[in-house]
Motif scaffolding. Structure first.
Motif: not given
Length: 487
Positions: A59-64, A123-125, A130-131, A135-136
């Motif tokens: 999930x962290x990798x995907x958030x990047x 992982x998607x959630x 995380x994104x 970001x915020x």
């Protein structure tokens, strides 16, 4: 006791009903077999732990990757990819089970298989959450580090991870809690070596008729999950809205991970669907059953949607009350097996009774999840309006009718629609409370258990149709009610 207090107490009793009913019916006379309990607890802990770890890592990798699409012409693409990320988590588990079992052959039954399915579901959630957090909370810090010439790995290890370690911990704990109490996934892919506490409760009642052990196991599991949930619900931080330059941590490889994993489960489903179409003649003899079970899925979905809509509005009517809010935030839905078997003991189980008991069980198990999907935030957002209305002498009914209902009906309809989709895809609860196939999901699970995956995938397409119909009925119905009854 006034009406609001009585309704508030009724909500609490309904949510605690399985515990109260079974503790009154069965006495706990002895401690369950310690070796069996530790073995099931170990399986639950291991699968939940590794599910949370892998969900966080991927999930962290995907958030990047999602952050790489945070500006310019890529925003629409990010929105589409976020939908792909959230799809496995919001669809009923049966879809991910079918597509993954069709792609991964041979499938590793047991703890490894449970971890694989849970990771694909969550992982998607994790990535989307995380994104948003990065970001915020850290946009300005990332931009400053980029201007100052910091290297990516240096910033990740000395800036991002230390600053967000509490958020990572709480998010991982949330995924752990969800996976620890999972029932449908371990029931299908757990096998003999992957028995979790939830499945053990099911076996204690269904196979051994040992209600005392089942009640105690459920109490221990719920206590453990409640303690973790109480901790996991305490992470809230400040947010900013200014867009920042995130080039320092953007990673296009995360986008490829989203595409690859989404392609895997979508390809598995589509390939199985077209393979199953070649066996379409096998469904001719089931035409009558398909018709009635489709209506059964619609009946269950709409019933759950209506009950969840009414439950959310009832919570809004009883709001605000400090102890009531603390209860809802700390409450953990009881064991799925325990909740279902408590309703199984209550009254007859033939005829139309399953169509009453199954929606009640699904509402009982879903209502708190819907509350945490933003319903509490909606209520808090209206707190100032409620306070002003009280100060001006408005009654509780007037506040609900003129302030809460008009502004909350659409959101309640959306959440009720999500619950109706879950209900259309349910097979675990229905399998306990019904002695024959009453819905398309139950027919699909029967085919899946018989390793007729392609036929099961074709049949599951009717679940999508029923779920979408129920969803739009709930959303449309909430808007009609808003226009009809709101001033």
């Amino acid at each position: 006791m006034n009406l609001r207090s009585a309704l508030r107490l009724s909500v609490v009793i309904f949510l605690l009903f399985p515990f109260l009913f079974l503790l009154a019916q069965f006495r706990i006379t002895e401690w369950p077999d310690t070796g069996e309990l530790l073995w099931a607890f170990k399986n639950s802990f291991i699968q939940a732990f590794f599910s949370a770890v892998f969900s966080l890592l991927i999930g962290f990798w995907v958030s990047l990757g999602l952050l790489s699409l945070s500006s310019g012409p890529y925003k629409k693409l990010r929105f589409a990819l976020e939908i792909l990320c959230l799809l496995p988590n919001f669809l009923p588990p049966i879809f991910i089970l079918l597509s993954t079992l069709n792609v991964v052959d041979p499938f590793p039954m047991g703890v490894i298989g449970i971890v694989l399915i849970h990771t694909l579901m969550n992982f998607g959630l994790v990535a989307v959450l995380l994104a948003g957090i990065i970001e915020n909370k850290m946009g300005g810090m990332i931009e400053l580090a980029y201007v100052e010439g910091a290297r990516r790995w240096q910033f990740l290890t000395r800036g991002l991870f230390p600053f967000l370690k509490k958020d990572f911990w709480l998010l991982g704990l949330f995924i752990f809690v969800v996976c620890f109490g999972s029932f449908a996934v371990p029931l299908i892919v757990g096998g003999g070596k992957g028995t979790t506490v939830e499945v053990l409760i099911y076996e204690k009642i269904r196979l051994s008729n040992n209600w005392g052990d089942a009640v105690l196991l459920a109490f221990l599991q719920s206590t453990f999950i409640f303690a973790l949930s109480f901790v996991a619900s305490r992470g809230k931080g400040a947010y900013v809205t200014r867009e920042a330059n995130l080039n320092l941590i953007k990673s296009w490889s995360g986008v490829f991970i989203i595409v690859a994993l989404s392609f895997m489960y979508l390809y598995g489903y589509v390939q199985g669907f077209f393979s199953g179409l070649t066996l379409i003649t096998n469904f001719y003899e089931l035409q009558s059953a398909l018709f009635w079970n489709f209506l059964g899925s619609m009946a269950l979905g709409i019933s759950v949607g209506v009950l969840c809509y009414a439950g959310l509005m009832l919570i809004a009517y009883c709001w605000p009350k400090a102890w009531f809010e603390k209860f809802l935030n700390g409450y953990v839905a009881p064991s799925t097996s325990l909740a279902c078997f408590s309703l199984l003991l209550l009254g007859p189980n033939e005829g139309l009774y399953p169509f009453i008991k199954i929606p009640l069980a699904l509402t009982l198990l879903s209502l708190n999840s819907l509350f945490r999907m933003g319903w509490d935030g909606e209520l808090h957002a209206l707190q100032s309006q409620i306070t002003v209305a009280y100060a001006m002498g408005a009654s509780r009914c007037q506040i609900f009718k003129e302030i809460l209902f008009p502004q909350l009906s659409a959101r309640a309809g959306l959440l009720a629609g999500i619950a109706s989709i879950w209900a259309c895809g349910d097979f675990a609860v229905s399998r306990i409370l019904a002695h024959r196939d009453l819905s398309i999901a139950m027919m699909t699970e029967t085919l899946m258990s018989g390793y007729r995956l392609n036929q099961a995938i074709v049949l599951s397409s009717l679940i999508i149709l029923a779920g979408l119909l129920c969803f739009f009925i709930c959303v449309g119905g909430s808007r009609v009610l808003r226009r009809k009854f709101a001033p």
